[in-house]
Enzyme design. Structure first.
Site, mmCIF file in Angstrom:
data_model
loop_
_atom_site.group_PDB
_atom_site.id
_atom_site.type_symbol
_atom_site.label_atom_id
_atom_site.label_comp_id
_atom_site.label_asym_id
_atom_site.label_seq_id
_atom_site.Cartn_x
_atom_site.Cartn_y
_atom_site.Cartn_z
ATOM 1 N N CYS A 115 73.566 6.242 43.530
ATOM 2 C CA CYS A 115 72.567 7.328 43.545
ATOM 3 C C CYS A 115 72.144 7.707 44.956
ATOM 4 C CB CYS A 115 71.353 6.935 42.713
ATOM 5 S SG CYS A 115 71.783 6.752 40.979
ATOM 6 N N HIS A 262 66.425 12.725 44.531
ATOM 7 C CA HIS A 262 67.543 12.411 43.636
ATOM 8 C C HIS A 262 67.022 12.493 42.209
ATOM 9 C CE1 HIS A 262 70.392 10.313 41.268
ATOM 10 N NE2 HIS A 262 69.663 9.231 41.164
ATOM 11 N N ASN A 292 71.058 12.806 35.043
ATOM 12 C CA ASN A 292 71.220 12.154 36.352
ATOM 13 C C ASN A 292 72.705 12.210 36.719
ATOM 14 O OD1 ASN A 292 71.595 10.310 38.427
ATOM 15 N ND2 ASN A 292 70.189 8.778 37.582
HETATM 16 O O1 UT7 Z 1 69.430 6.935 39.349
HETATM 17 C C1 UT7 Z 1 69.473 5.586 39.679
HETATM 18 C C2 UT7 Z 1 68.220 4.917 39.450
HETATM 19 N N1 UT7 Z 1 67.882 4.898 38.047
HETATM 20 C C3 UT7 Z 1 66.627 5.030 37.698
HETATM 21 O O2 UT7 Z 1 65.800 5.259 38.558
HETATM 22 C C4 UT7 Z 1 66.252 4.816 36.265
HETATM 23 C C5 UT7 Z 1 64.929 4.153 36.198
HETATM 24 N N2 UT7 Z 1 64.515 3.791 34.845
HETATM 25 C C6 UT7 Z 1 64.196 4.717 33.913
HETATM 26 O O3 UT7 Z 1 64.333 5.900 34.147
HETATM 27 C C7 UT7 Z 1 63.619 4.234 32.609
HETATM 28 O O4 UT7 Z 1 63.382 2.864 32.696
HETATM 29 C C8 UT7 Z 1 64.533 4.543 31.375
HETATM 30 C C9 UT7 Z 1 64.476 6.020 31.074
HETATM 31 C C10 UT7 Z 1 65.927 4.094 31.642
HETATM 32 C C11 UT7 Z 1 64.014 3.792 30.159
HETATM 33 O O5 UT7 Z 1 62.668 4.113 29.913
HETATM 34 P P1 UT7 Z 1 61.596 2.965 29.622
HETATM 35 O O6 UT7 Z 1 60.336 3.640 29.368
HETATM 36 O O7 UT7 Z 1 61.643 1.990 30.785
HETATM 37 O O8 UT7 Z 1 62.142 2.320 28.292
HETATM 38 P P2 UT7 Z 1 62.598 0.820 27.993
HETATM 39 O O9 UT7 Z 1 63.898 0.522 28.649
HETATM 40 O O10 UT7 Z 1 61.458 -0.094 28.269
HETATM 41 O O11 UT7 Z 1 62.829 0.865 26.437
HETATM 42 C C12 UT7 Z 1 61.739 1.114 25.517
HETATM 43 C C13 UT7 Z 1 62.284 1.096 24.120
HETATM 44 C C14 UT7 Z 1 63.149 -0.100 23.816
HETATM 45 O O12 UT7 Z 1 62.906 -0.459 22.474
HETATM 46 P P3 UT7 Z 1 61.931 -1.685 22.116
HETATM 47 O O13 UT7 Z 1 62.542 -2.880 22.774
HETATM 48 O O14 UT7 Z 1 60.609 -1.301 22.680
HETATM 49 O O15 UT7 Z 1 61.979 -1.721 20.623
HETATM 50 C C15 UT7 Z 1 64.557 0.427 23.930
HETATM 51 O O16 UT7 Z 1 65.479 -0.282 23.154
HETATM 52 O O17 UT7 Z 1 63.123 2.251 23.917
HETATM 53 C C16 UT7 Z 1 64.395 1.834 23.408
HETATM 54 N N3 UT7 Z 1 65.412 2.747 23.901
HETATM 55 C C17 UT7 Z 1 65.696 3.916 23.292
HETATM 56 N N4 UT7 Z 1 65.221 4.496 22.190
HETATM 57 C C18 UT7 Z 1 65.723 5.684 21.835
HETATM 58 C C19 UT7 Z 1 66.184 2.645 25.009
HETATM 59 N N5 UT7 Z 1 66.973 3.700 25.120
HETATM 60 C C20 UT7 Z 1 66.698 4.508 24.076
HETATM 61 C C21 UT7 Z 1 67.182 5.759 23.656
HETATM 62 N N6 UT7 Z 1 66.678 6.319 22.538
HETATM 63 N N7 UT7 Z 1 68.134 6.431 24.351
#
Ligand code: UT7
Length: 335
Positions: A115, A262, A292
């Site tokens: 990234c 980014h 992204n």
């Molecule tokens: O570009 C390079 C750098 N990358 C970044 O900067 C990305 C940084 N991180 C993020 O943008 C966020 O952490 C994400 C968008 C990837 C994830 O968001 P989050 O609010 O941190 O969600 P999470 O990973 O804590 O997941 C929350 C819940 C989980 O379920 P439980 O364990 O709470 O039951 C996941 O399994 O959401 C679930 N989940 C989804 N649900 C529906 C994860 N992905 C999905 C999905 N659809 N696509």
């Protein structure tokens, strides 16, 4: 020493639009979750048979950037190609661009900084131009993510976020000496390398081993991201490296005319915007349309902002990136 400036910008994304609803037919996800957590409404994916791959998209973006710089491929002195999704394990994308664009036997360098790839690549180009070694360097960021993502529920935390596309800029010797790229600032912290990574195929996980182990749960050949961990580091590093760049030039947040972060997650961009109290018209985001696109995200956004007339001569433009490695960086430009 010379100074360098960006003389042409260009972008290309595949025609095939993939909406959140379309993804929800492949895996357990939904439009509301994706929009709420990331801001993404749709992204582009290469479609089988559309002729695109990482280097082809790079050439399409580069062709536009060269036209806008009033240059021909023969005028380019060096290619710097940033990607995490090269068409081949080796050689890299740069040599493919050299061939496809019929360039001289100029150096072609691939940058592997995910990234932050475009910011790193731009910094490399800037050094070569500043020292007087080269006059025109072509910088490309291009990614074909869709070819390597896990589109089952197992991969949903990663696969809904990433999209395909390419962006390019021409970095040229600044003939009138005014403005241009003022400074670049690059960092890394390898202790977090496993938090956002694709382990194989690689020499750690080579093809015969993957076939022999046939892993089903711990899959080393799809990208892994510890999203929350990455998010927390991203907001800190974005802020730090923007401040570092401004300070190095005796500038302050109020001097920023356009911040192009980014496009990792709209929530990250908004966090940085609010932290710096920047109005909406001073931050450009287009992750809503493209997801992204990793090394391509900044040059695609820069091109779109420029095309919309949001970047004018004399503006202070700040680019900032953070990603896998971890690596991060910023570029301060007087347009
Ligand atoms: O570009 C390079 C750098 N990358 C970044 O900067 C990305 C940084 N991180 C993020 O943008 C966020 O952490 C994400 C968008 C990837 C994830 O968001 P989050 O609010 O941190 O969600 P999470 O990973 O804590 O997941 C929350 C819940 C989980 O379920 P439980 O364990 O709470 O039951 C996941 O399994 O959401 C679930 N989940 C989804 N649900 C529906 C994860 N992905 C999905 C999905 N659809 N696509």
């Amino acid at each position: 020493m010379y100074t360098s400036r960006i003389t042409g910008v260009g972008a290309y994304v595949p025609e095939n639009v993939v909406t959140n609803d379309q993804l929800s037919k492949l895996m357990d996800t939904n439009d509301a979750w994706i929009q709420e957590r990331t801001g993404i409404k749709e992204r582009r994916h290469i479609k089988k048979g559309d002729g695109n791959n990482t280097s082809v998209m790079g050439v399409k973006a580069a062709t536009i950037a060269l036209e806008r710089a009033n240059l021909k491929p023969v005028d380019i002195d060096m290619i710097v190609f940033a990607t995490l999704s090269p068409d081949m394990y080796f050689p890299g994308g740069g040599v493919q661009v050299q061939e496809m664009m019929g360039m001289r036997t100029i150096p072609a360098l691939d940058v592997r900084n995910q990234c932050s790839g475009f910011v790193y690549a731009l910094s490399v180009a800037d050094q070569f131009v500043k020292t007087g070694m080269y006059k025109h360097v072509l910088v490309i960021g291009s990614e074909n993510h869709s070819g390597g993502l896990d589109f089952t529920t197992r991969g949903r935390g990663v696969s809904v976020i990433f999209g395909d596309g390419a962006g390019a800029v021409v970095v040229s010797r600044n003939e009138d000496g005014k403005g241009g790229i003022l400074s670049t600032h690059l960092h890394s912290e390898g202790k977090h390398k496993d938090e956002l990574a694709l382990q194989g195929p690689s020499t750690n996980y080579w093809v015969p081993q993957i076939i022999a182990e046939n892993p089903t749960e711990d899959i080393p050949y799809y990208p892994y991201m510890n999203g929350t961990f990455v998010f927390k580091h991203a907001i800190v590093r974005f802020s730090e490296v923007i401040k570092e760049g401004l300070k190095a030039n005796n500038l302050s947040v109020e001097d920023i005319d356009m911040l192009i972060p980014h496009q990792a997650n709209l929530r990250i961009s908004q966090f940085v915007q609010h932290k710096f109290r920047l109005p909406d018209d001073k931050v450009f985001n287009n992750i809503q349309k493209y997801g992204n696109t990793t090394a391509a995200s900044i040059p695609i956004a820069l091109t779109e902002a420029w095309e919309k007339g949001k970047i004018k001569e004399g503006d202070l433009v700040v680019l900032a990136a953070f990603g896998s490695g971890f690596t991060w960086g910023s570029v301060i430009i007087r347009w």
